[in-house]
Design a protein around this motif. Structure first.
Motif, PDB file in Angstrom:
ATOM      1  N   ILE A 227       3.712  -6.476  -1.697  1.00 44.73           N
ATOM      2  CA  ILE A 227       3.540  -5.030  -1.724  1.00 44.73           C
ATOM      3  C   ILE A 227       4.504  -4.366  -0.745  1.00 44.73           C
ATOM      4  O   ILE A 227       5.183  -3.391  -1.072  1.00 44.73           O
TER       5      ILE A 227
ATOM      6  N   ILE B 266       1.487  -2.390  -9.180  1.00 44.01           N
ATOM      7  CA  ILE B 266       0.667  -2.434  -7.975  1.00 44.01           C
ATOM      8  C   ILE B 266      -0.255  -1.236  -8.053  1.00 44.01           C
ATOM      9  O   ILE B 266       0.178  -0.148  -8.423  1.00 44.01           O
TER      10      ILE B 266
ATOM     11  N   SER C 290      -3.682  -0.222  -3.449  1.00 45.88           N
ATOM     12  CA  SER C 290      -2.929  -1.183  -2.635  1.00 45.88           C
ATOM     13  C   SER C 290      -1.823  -0.484  -1.868  1.00 45.88           C
ATOM     14  O   SER C 290      -1.544  -0.822  -0.717  1.00 45.88           O
ATOM     15  N   ILE C 291      -1.187   0.480  -2.528  1.00 50.47           N
ATOM     16  CA  ILE C 291      -0.120   1.225  -1.856  1.00 50.47           C
ATOM     17  C   ILE C 291      -0.704   2.001  -0.676  1.00 50.47           C
ATOM     18  O   ILE C 291      -0.174   1.954   0.433  1.00 50.47           O
TER      19      ILE C 291
END
Ligand SMILES: [Zn+2]
Ligand SMILES: [Zn+2]
Length: 159
Positions: free
Chosen positions: A41, A67, A71-72
């Motif tokens: 990531i 993604i 998650s970011i």
């Protein structure tokens, strides 16, 4: 016919490899686990060489490395804390970020019409910062200088 259309990601080299290594070191120093997922990531975010917000990043990654936005959002504070990423400016309630590792400090001009970002360095800013801090007995951890308005192209367009 090609059965598998997945494009293999090339291993990070140069600056990006250095940034990933710095991120690993940061995770270890903090006692966080260094996982393949965290690294992947971070790498995807750091491949972005521009000023971006989470939506833009999410869209640009969607076709390459899917993604989730969550998650970011989880990765960004870690990248900021590790000194790899910085908050640059807020536009319509969206924070924009950029990579800062190994880069010289710079300021931004932001066009309100076409949303272009221009970077500049002004040698007088650090001394101005120093003078103000001395005057106010303030210990600086950094500064941000931003000019917003119309770029030369937008000024020349009618409406
Ligand atoms: Zn413009
Ligand atoms: Zn910048």
């Amino acid at each position: 016919m090609c059965a598998n259309s997945k494009v293999p990601q090339t291993a990070p080299t140069g600056e990006l490899a250095e940034e990933i290594e710095a991120f690993r070191q940061f995770l270890r120093d903090r006692g966080y686990r260094v996982t393949k997922e965290r690294e992947a990531i971070a790498e995807s975010i750091l491949r972005n060489r521009d000023h971006f917000d989470v939506d833009e990043l999410f869209l640009s990654l969607r076709n390459k490395t899917p993604i989730s936005k969550a998650s970011i959002y989880r990765a960004i504070p870690l990248l900021i804390e590790s000194g790899l990423l910085a908050e640059v400016y807020l536009e319509n309630g969206h924070m924009h970020y950029e990579r800062v590792y190994g880069r010289e400090h710079h300021s931004h001009l932001r066009c309100l019409k076409c949303h272009s970002i221009f970077e500049f360095s002004a040698p007088e800013l650090p001394s101005l910062e120093k003078r103000i801090c001395k005057q106010e007995n303030f210990k600086s951890e950094g500064h941000k200088f931003e000019i917003w308005g119309l770029c030369s192209v937008c000024q020349s367009l009618k409406n």
